[in-house]
Motif scaffolding. Structure first.
Motif, short mmCIF file in Angstrom:
data_model
loop_
_atom_site.label_atom_id
_atom_site.label_comp_id
_atom_site.label_asym_id
_atom_site.label_seq_id
_atom_site.Cartn_x
_atom_site.Cartn_y
_atom_site.Cartn_z
N GLY A 32 0.78 -1.23 0.00
CA GLY A 32 0.00 0.00 0.00
C GLY A 32 0.81 1.28 0.00
O GLY A 32 0.26 2.36 0.01
N MET B 23 3.19 2.31 -2.27
CA MET B 23 3.41 2.90 -3.58
C MET B 23 2.19 2.58 -4.46
O MET B 23 1.60 1.55 -4.30
CB MET B 23 4.63 2.26 -4.25
CG MET B 23 5.82 2.25 -3.35
SD MET B 23 6.74 3.73 -3.58
CE MET B 23 8.05 3.43 -2.42
N GLU C 4 -7.21 -3.42 -8.03
CA GLU C 4 -7.40 -3.16 -6.61
C GLU C 4 -8.86 -3.32 -6.16
O GLU C 4 -9.12 -3.15 -4.97
CB GLU C 4 -6.92 -1.76 -6.27
CG GLU C 4 -5.52 -1.48 -6.77
CD GLU C 4 -4.45 -1.86 -5.75
OE1 GLU C 4 -4.29 -1.11 -4.79
OE2 GLU C 4 -3.82 -2.90 -5.91
MG MG Z 1 -1.77 -0.94 -3.76
#
Ligand code: MG
Ligand code: ADP
Ligand code: MG
Length: 895
Positions: free
Chosen positions: A107, A109, A284
Motif C-alpha cells: 500500500g 506505492m 485493486e
Molecule cells: Mg496498492
C-alpha cells in the motif's frame, strides 16, 4: 564501453532477471522474472532497476541518459510479444506501471493500470475487443488512477462524480453502467481534471508513461513510505524499482476476474488455499472493498455462509490451473506465497508472488508442516519464524469461560484479543498511546494514512473490507488483533460514537475485540495467560538444538520466576533486590535503616529485613531448582525509599512514628542533582557495608536452606553493581567472602558461590582485564551502559529522541536495540579483556536488550554465555539465540 543496463525484461517463459536479483529489481520485479523463468503465465513486461531510483535522487531527480532508449526498446519488445503497439490507434498496447521495492511495502506505492489509453486508442481497444463497455470502463479507471497517483487530483473527486451519476440513473453497481454511461462519466472526469489542474488530461501516451514512472520514483520519498520505512527499518538508500507490464483484463465480462490468494491460511497456517476474487473487475477492486469479493474454494464459501459461488464452482478449469500454479510456487519457493492474479476470458495470468505475511501462529504451523512435508529441513524451519512475532502468542487470550456481551461479529482478520477504549481517528490513537492509554481504533476502513494509528492501537476494528483489506493485511503484519467488515456497526465520526443493535458505544468506552473469532464485545473480558504448547513448543524444541547461548530471565518474584521457567528460562540472570525492599511490610524497616544515625543504628532494622530477604531468595532458589541465579546487591540511591512531598512525609511520620522533621531533613540530605550518577550501586556498599553484608548473608543462608529442601546444589552468583574500578570490587568482595565464611561456620557446611560484577560503566568495560582478576563473572547491564556511554538519561530521552529519529541521526532507539558501534564496542572490549585475565569467565547480558533479537545476535557474535530477559520474552530470546547461532555457523561455512 558498454552502457549500463537499467532495464530487465520478463515474460514468455523467460526473463533477464531472477528471484535472486531482488536488490536490483525489487521484490515484485524479481519474482515476476522468476515466475516467467518457471514458465508460469506472466504478462510480459520489464523492470526499471532500483539503481535508477538511486541515480535519480543522487542526480537532482534526473534519469540516467541511456534510460529512455532502453525503455523504448523494451516496450517495443513487449508490444511485439502481445501483438500490439504502444499508442497505436487501431491496436494499442496497454501497460500497468507498478512500483516494487526490495522489501514489500504494502500500500505504500501506487500502481497505475491501463496506461496508454487516450481518446483515440480507446476506440481501437473497443473495436478490437468488440466490447465498448469494457474499453470505456478501462479508460475511466485509467483516468481515475492516473489523476490520483500522478496528477494529484484526489480520487474522491471521481468517486463523487460516479456516485452522483449512479444515483441519478438509479444504478447500484458499477457493472450496471453501459458503454454510453461510461463515456459520459469520462467526460465528467475530464472536465473535473481541467477544473482542478487548469489543463486537460494528457493524451500523449509517452507523457503518460514517463509521468507514471516519475510518480513511482517520487513516491519513494512520500510521507507514507517514509513512515513505513521508519517502522520497518528499511534504509532509504535501497530505492524502488518500476515494473512496466502488458495489461491483462479481468474486466472483460463474466469469464474474467481478478483475485488475491495465499497458498496457505495466513492466519492459522492451515494448508488450504485462502483468498478472494471478483468477477469482471480489475486490480485493486478486491482490496478496495467496493464490492464484496467471493471465496476461492467451496469449503471457504460454505464456512462463510456465502451464497455467491466460489471460484472452484464458478470457474472450475481456471481454479484447477490456479491450484497447480500454487503447488509449483510452493515447491519452488519452499514457502507460503501471497499471490495476485487475473483471469482474462478464462485464461489465468499471474501478476505477483511473494512470501506471504502471516501471524506468529501461522508461521509456526507452516514452518513445522513444511518440514514434515519435506519442503524444508528443521534448521530452515527454525529460521522461518520471526522471534519478535512470537510476542503475539505470549499475550493473553479471552477466558473461554468468561461472560461476554457480544454486540457484533465481523471477520476474524488478525488473531489475538484486546480490550481498550474506543477511538475513531488514528491521530487520536497515537496521542492516547503516548499517554499510556490502551485504545482500539474503530474505522469504516483504513488506508495507508492510518499506519501510525494502527501501530498505536491495541486492536483494530473496521466496518468494511474483507480478509485481504488494508486493515486486515497491515494488522496481521503488525501483530495487532483485528476484526474487519463488521457491517452491522454504524459509525458516526462526527458524534464520535458507533451504534449496533440498539447499543451506542461512545469514544472512551471500553470494548473488547477478538480477532480470532471476529467478536466485538462490550466492556472488558478476563483473559487467560499464554502457554507454550503444541506447534510453539515443537519449534522451541527444534530451536534449542541449534542454540549455543543460554537464556535466563530477569525476575525477583516467585510468579515471574515460575512464568519464566514455564517458558524455558535456564536460570535467573538478574534478581533486583531493591524490589523486595518496597514491600509494604519491609519499607518501614528500610526507612528506619536509612534514618539511623550510625552503623549500629542501621544494624537493628537490617536484622528485621534479613529473614524476609532470605525467604525471598529461598523461594527463587527452590523454583530454579539448582539453575544459576544471579542476585544483584542493592543498587538504587537511598532517597528512592523515602517519601517525597511534605504530605507523604507527614503521612509516613504518622503511620510509623518517625519524626517528620527528621524524615524531611534526611530527604534533604539525600537529595542529589543527578541520582543516576550519584550515591548508588557499589557506592552504597562502600559507605554502608552492613547493607551488603545483610544481603550476602540472606543469599548464603537461603542457598543452604533451598539446597536442603530440593536436594539440588545451589550455586548463587552474587553481583556487585556499578563497579568502575577493581578496588571497589575487591573491598566488597572481601566482605562478602567473610560473610560466607561465617555462615559456613555457623551452619557447619560448605558453600559454593561466585562473586561477579555488572559491567555498566564505560570505565568498567575498559578496566575489564583488571576487574576480571577478581570477578568471576560479568553481566552486561546494557541499560545503564547505554545511558553512560551516550550520556543520555533514558527517562529524559523522549523529548528529543523522536527528533533524532526524524532527522535520521539515529535509526534505532539504543535503549531498545543495542547500539552495536559504540555500546557494543565496549561490550566486545570488556569480553575480550575479561577473558584475557580469566579464560572462560562467565559472560551474560541482563539489560532489556537481552530480549531483543538484533541485540541477541550481537551477543552471539561476541560469544556471551547467556542472555537474560523478562519472563515473557524468554521464548523470543530462545528462538533469536538459535537463529543467531545458525547465522554465525552459516557465515563460518562461507569463509
Ligand atoms: Mg496498492
Ligand atoms: P500493490 O503493490 O499495491 O499490490 P501492484 O503493482 O501489485 O500493486 O498492482 C495492484 C494490482 O493491479 C495487482 O494486484 C493486479 O490486480 C493489478 N495489476 C497490476 N499489473 C497488472 C497488469 N499488467 N494487468 C492486469 N492487472 C494488473
Ligand atoms: Mg500487488
Amino acid at each position: 564501453m558498454a552502457e549500463q543496463k537499467w532495464v530487465y525484461s520478463f515474460g514468455d517463459g523467460k526473463a533477464e532477471g531472477a528471484a535472486s536479483m531482488r536488490n536490483l529489481l525489487g521484490g515484485k520485479g524479481a519474482n515476476l522474472a522468476e515466475m516467467s523463468n518457471l514458465g508460469l503465465p506472466v504478462p510480459p513486461g520489464f523492470t526499471i532497476t532500483t539503481e535508477v531510483c538511486t541515480a535519480f535522487y543522487a542526480n537532482d531527480r534526473q534519469y540516467p541518459a541511456e534510460l529512455a532508449s532502453q525503455v523504448e526498446a523494451a516496450l517495443a519488445a513487449v508490444g511485439q510479444s502481445v501483438g500490439a503497439s504502444f499508442g497505436d490507434a487501431q491496436n494499442p498496447l496497454l501497460v500497468s506501471v507498478r512500483s516494487g521495492a526490495r522489501a514489500s511495502m504494502p500500500g505504500m506505492m501506487d500502481t497505475v493500470l491501463n496506461l496508454g489509453l487516450n481518446d483515440t486508442t480507446v476506440e481501437g481497444l473497443a473495436l478490437r475487443s468488440g466490447d465498448k463497455r469494457f474499453a470505456y470502463d478501462s479508460y475511466r479507471r485509467f483516468i481515475q488512477m492516473y489523476s490520483d497517483v500522478v496528477l494529484g487530483v484526489d480520487h474522491h473527486n471521481f468517486e463523487e462524480i460516479l456516485e452522483y451519476y449512479k444515483e441519478e440513473h438509479e444504478f447500484n453497481l458499477d457493472t450496471e453502467l453501459t458503454a454510453e454511461d461510461w463515456l459520459r462519466v469520462i467526460a465528467l472526469y475530464k472536465e473535473r481534471i481541467e477544473e482542478e489542474l487548469g489543463k486537460p488530461f494528457p493524451q500523449d501516451v509517452n507523457e503518460q508513461l514517463w509521468g507514471a514512472i516519475g510518480a513511482v520514483f517520487g513516491s519513494w520519498r512520500n510521507a507514507r513510505a517514509e513512515t513505513y520505512r521508519r517502522l520497518h527499518n528499511i534504509p532509504e538508500g535501497w530505492g524502488t524499482a518500476v515494473n512496466v507490464q502488458a495489461m491483462v483484463f479481468g474486466n472483460m465480462g463474466e469469464t474474467s476476474a481478478t483475485g488475491v490468494a495465499f497458498t496457505r491460511n495466513p492466519s492459522t497456517g492451515e494448508h488450504a488455499i485462502y483468498g478472494e476474487f471478483l468477477v469482471n473487475a480489475q486490480g485493486e477492486d478486491v482490496v478496495a472493498g467496493i464490492r464484496t469479493p467471493q471465496s476461492l474454494t467451496k469449503k471457504a464459501r460454505l464456512e462463510a455462509n456465502d451464497r455467491k459461488p466460489s471460484m472452484e464452482e464458478a470457474m472450475p478449469e481456471v481454479f484447477v490451473q490456479l491450484t497447480d500454479v500454487f503447488d509449483r510456487l510452493e515447491k519452488h519457493y519452499r514457502d507460503m506465497q501471497d499471490v495476485e492474479f487475473t483471469v482474462q476470458n478464462g485464461k489465468l495470468w499471474m501478476l505477483q508472488t511473494r512470501s506471504g505475511k502471516r501471524t506468529a501462529r501461522a508461521a509456526l504451523k507452516i514452518a513445522i508442516d513444511m518440514a514434515r512435508e519435506g519442503l524444508i529441513d528443521e534448521k530452515t524451519a527454525v529460521t522461518r519464524v520471526d522471534p519478535a512475532a512470537l510476542d503475539q502468542l505470549l499475550h493473553p487470550t479471552l477466558d473461554p469461560d468468561a461472560e461476554r456481551d457480544i454486540i457484533a461479529t465481523g471477520l476474524p482478520a488478525s488473531p489475538g484479543a484486546a480490550s481498550g477504549e474506543v477511538v475513531f481517528s488514528s491521530d487520536e490513537a497515537a496521542s492516547a498511546r503516548a499517554e499510556g492509554r490502551r485504545v482500539i481504533l474503530v474505522r469504516i476502513e483504513t488506508s495507508p494514512e492510518d499506519i501510525h494509528g494502527m501501530h498505536s492501537a491495541v486492536a483494530i476494528l473496521t466496518t468494511r473490507g474483507g480478509m485481504t483489506s488494508h486493515a486486515a493485511v497491515v494488522a496481521r503484519g503488525m501483530g495487532r488483533p483485528c476484526v474487519s467488515g463488521v457491517g452491522s456497526i454504524r459509525i458516526d465520526y462526527k458524534a464520535e460514537q458507533f451504534t449496533v443493535m440498539g447499543v451506542t458505544v461512545k469514544k472512551g468506552d471500553i470494548i473488547t475485540v477478538d480477532g480470532s473469532t471476529g467478536h466485538v464485545i462490550r466492556g472488558e473480558v478476563p483473559m487467560l495467560q499464554p502457554e507454550l504448547s503444541g506447534d510453539f513448543a515443537t519449534l522451541m524444541g527444534w530451536a534449542d538444538t541449534y542454540r549455543r547461548m543460554k537464556v535466563r530471565t530477569n525476575a525477583e518474584t516467585p510468579v515471574d520466576a515460575m512464568t519464566a521457567r514455564k517458558f524455558g528460562a535456564e536460570g535467573i540472570g538478574l534478581c533486583r533486590t531493591e524490589h523486595m525492599f518496597f514491600d509494604e511490610a519491609r519499607i518501614v524497616a528500610v526507612r528506619q535503616m536509612i534514618l539511623a544515625d550510625d552503623e549500629k543504628g542501621r544494624r537493628a532494622p537490617l536484622q528485621k529485613i534479613l529473614p524476609m530477604q532470605r525467604d525471598d531468595f529461598r523461594q527463587l532458589f527452590v523454583i530454579m531448582k539448582g539453575l544459576p541465579v544471579t542476585i544483584r546487591l542493592l543498587d538504587p540511591p537511598l532517597h528512592e525509599f523515602l517519601p517525597k512531598t511534605p504530605e507523604e512525609i507527614a503521612q509516613v511520620s504518622e503511620t510509623t512514628g518517625m519524626p517528620a522533621d527528621k524524615l524531611a531533613r534526611r530527604v534533604q540530605e539525600l537529595h542529589e542533582f543527578n541520582p543516576m550518577l550519584g550515591h548508588r550501586g557499589c557506592r552504597l556498599g562502600i559507605t554502608y557495608p552492613e547493607i551488603y553484608e545483610m544481603q550476602a548473608r540472606a543469599i548464603f543462608e537461603a542457598a543452604i536452606e533451598a539446597a536442603n529442601e530440593t536436594g539440588e546444589a545451589v550455586i548463587p552468583e552474587v553481583m556487585i553493581p556499578l563497579v568502575a574500578m577493581k578496588g571497589e570490587f575487591d573491598l566488597l568482595r572481601e566482605r562478602i567472602v567473610a560473610v560466607a565464611g561465617a555462615v559456613e561456620k555457623e551452619r557447619g557446611t560448605s558453600l559454593e558461590y561466585q562473586i561477579g560484577t555488572m559491567i555498566e560503566l564505560p570505565r568498567a568495560a575498559l578496566m575489564a582485564r583488571e576487574i576480571a582478576k577478581s570477578a568471576e563473572f560479568f553481566s552486561f547491564g546494557t541499560n545503564d551502559l547505554t545511558q553512560t556511554t551516550y550520556g543520555i538519561s533514558r527517562d529524559d530521552a523522549a523529548s528529543f529522541m523522536n527528533d533524532y529519529m526524524a532527522k535520521k541521526l539515529i535509526s534505532q532507539d539504543p535503549f531498545v536495540s543495542l547500539d552495536p558501534d559504540g555500546v557494543g564496542e565496549l561490550v566486545s572490549i570488556a569480553a575480550e579483556r575479561g577473558r584475557e585475565a580469566r579464560p572462560g569467565i562467565k559472560l551474560g547480558i541482563c539489560g532489556e536488550h537481552g530480549g531483543d533479537p538484533a541485540s541477541i545476535a550481537f551477543c552471539e557474535g561476541v560469544g556471551l554465555n547467556y542472555v537474560s530477559c523478562s519472563p515473557y520474552r524468554v521464548p523470543i530470546a530462545r528462538l533469536a539465540a538459535a537463529q543467531a547461532a545458525l547465522a554465525v555457523a552459516a557465515n563460518a561455512g562461507h569463509d
